[in-house]
Scaffold this motif. Sequence first.
Motif, PDB file in Angstrom:
ATOM      1  N   GLU A   1      -2.958   0.127   4.917  1.00 54.51           N
ATOM      2  CA  GLU A   1      -3.267   0.128   6.147  1.00 54.51           C
ATOM      3  C   GLU A   1      -3.661   1.661   6.619  1.00 54.51           C
ATOM      4  N   GLY A   2      -2.597   2.491   6.327  1.00 56.42           N
ATOM      5  CA  GLY A   2      -2.410   3.962   6.930  1.00 56.42           C
ATOM      6  C   GLY A   2      -3.547   4.647   5.906  1.00 56.42           C
ATOM      7  N   GLY A   3      -3.516   4.179   4.608  1.00 55.80           N
ATOM      8  CA  GLY A   3      -4.562   5.093   3.764  1.00 55.80           C
ATOM      9  C   GLY A   3      -6.049   4.731   4.218  1.00 55.80           C
ATOM     10  N   ILE A   4      -6.081   3.473   4.687  1.00 51.29           N
ATOM     11  CA  ILE A   4      -7.633   3.160   5.052  1.00 51.29           C
ATOM     12  C   ILE A   4      -7.877   3.796   6.299  1.00 51.29           C
ATOM     13  N   ALA A   5      -7.348   3.665   7.258  1.00 57.41           N
ATOM     14  CA  ALA A   5      -7.299   4.332   8.516  1.00 57.41           C
ATOM     15  C   ALA A   5      -7.675   5.861   8.307  1.00 57.41           C
ATOM     16  N   ALA A   6      -6.946   6.947   7.582  1.00 62.23           N
ATOM     17  CA  ALA A   6      -6.975   7.974   7.145  1.00 62.23           C
ATOM     18  C   ALA A   6      -8.456   8.233   6.323  1.00 62.23           C
ATOM     19  N   PHE A   7      -8.660   7.587   5.576  1.00 69.23           N
ATOM     20  CA  PHE A   7      -9.843   7.688   5.062  1.00 69.23           C
ATOM     21  C   PHE A   7     -11.209   7.236   5.709  1.00 69.23           C
ATOM     22  N   LYS A   8     -11.088   6.258   6.673  1.00 66.69           N
ATOM     23  CA  LYS A   8     -12.133   6.157   7.614  1.00 66.69           C
ATOM     24  C   LYS A   8     -12.289   7.387   8.318  1.00 66.69           C
ATOM     25  N   HIS A   9     -11.214   7.983   8.764  1.00 72.38           N
ATOM     26  CA  HIS A   9     -11.350   9.163   9.700  1.00 72.38           C
ATOM     27  C   HIS A   9     -12.102  10.559   8.940  1.00 72.38           C
ATOM     28  N   GLN A  10     -11.639  10.646   7.868  1.00 72.28           N
ATOM     29  CA  GLN A  10     -12.089  11.801   6.893  1.00 72.28           C
ATOM     30  C   GLN A  10     -13.474  11.395   6.554  1.00 72.28           C
ATOM     31  N   LEU A  11     -13.986  10.208   6.386  1.00 74.14           N
ATOM     32  CA  LEU A  11     -15.456  10.156   6.320  1.00 74.14           C
ATOM     33  C   LEU A  11     -16.136  10.285   7.428  1.00 74.14           C
ATOM     34  N   GLY A  12     -15.535   9.618   8.680  1.00 71.04           N
ATOM     35  CA  GLY A  12     -16.549   9.865   9.868  1.00 71.04           C
ATOM     36  C   GLY A  12     -16.600  11.330  10.060  1.00 71.04           C
ATOM     37  N   VAL A  13     -15.388  12.344   9.989  1.00 74.29           N
ATOM     38  CA  VAL A  13     -15.460  13.617  10.312  1.00 74.29           C
ATOM     39  C   VAL A  13     -16.724  14.220   9.151  1.00 74.29           C
ATOM     40  N   LYS A  14     -16.523  13.946   7.814  1.00 71.17           N
ATOM     41  CA  LYS A  14     -17.763  14.329   6.941  1.00 71.17           C
ATOM     42  C   LYS A  14     -18.871  14.051   7.270  1.00 71.17           C
TER      43      LYS A  14
END
Length: 143
Positions: free
Chosen positions: A38-51
């Motif tokens: 769950e934590g990894g998915i949230a971090a990935f979504k954030h990084q993808l959104g920033v990128k």
Amino acid sequence: MLSEDDIQLIKQIVKETLYEILEAEFYDGVFGLLDAVEGGIAAFKHQLGVKKGVSAEQPKPVAVKEKTFACLKFEPQKGVRIGEYEVAYKESNLPEHWNHAYNILRQANATISNRYHGEGYQHSYWLYGEGRIFRQKLNQKQS
């Protein structure tokens, strides 16, 4: 020499004991894995959104439901500095409930100055030392 009934009884005892051990260890591992995913998915979504330029703000971590902690047995305490609070001791709680709650607080780095709580929570939670989970009622401005 053991009779057939004795052998069946021994097999049943061994089977039940192994099941209890594996169930507790298995669920602890699964809950820990799910929290990490769950934590990894949230971090990935954030990084993808920033990128992609969709999001620039830090994601707000999603808290688990408070019932994760409410199932623990807490004992009331009173301190000079923080007033009334409660403590749950590891040895007074079921291992599967304790380990799940403890792992969530540990992963969130919950301390007295960085307490864990989510929307709608009645209490804030933190760790201090080994084998104890602390909680204190939230006041209106904290929740």
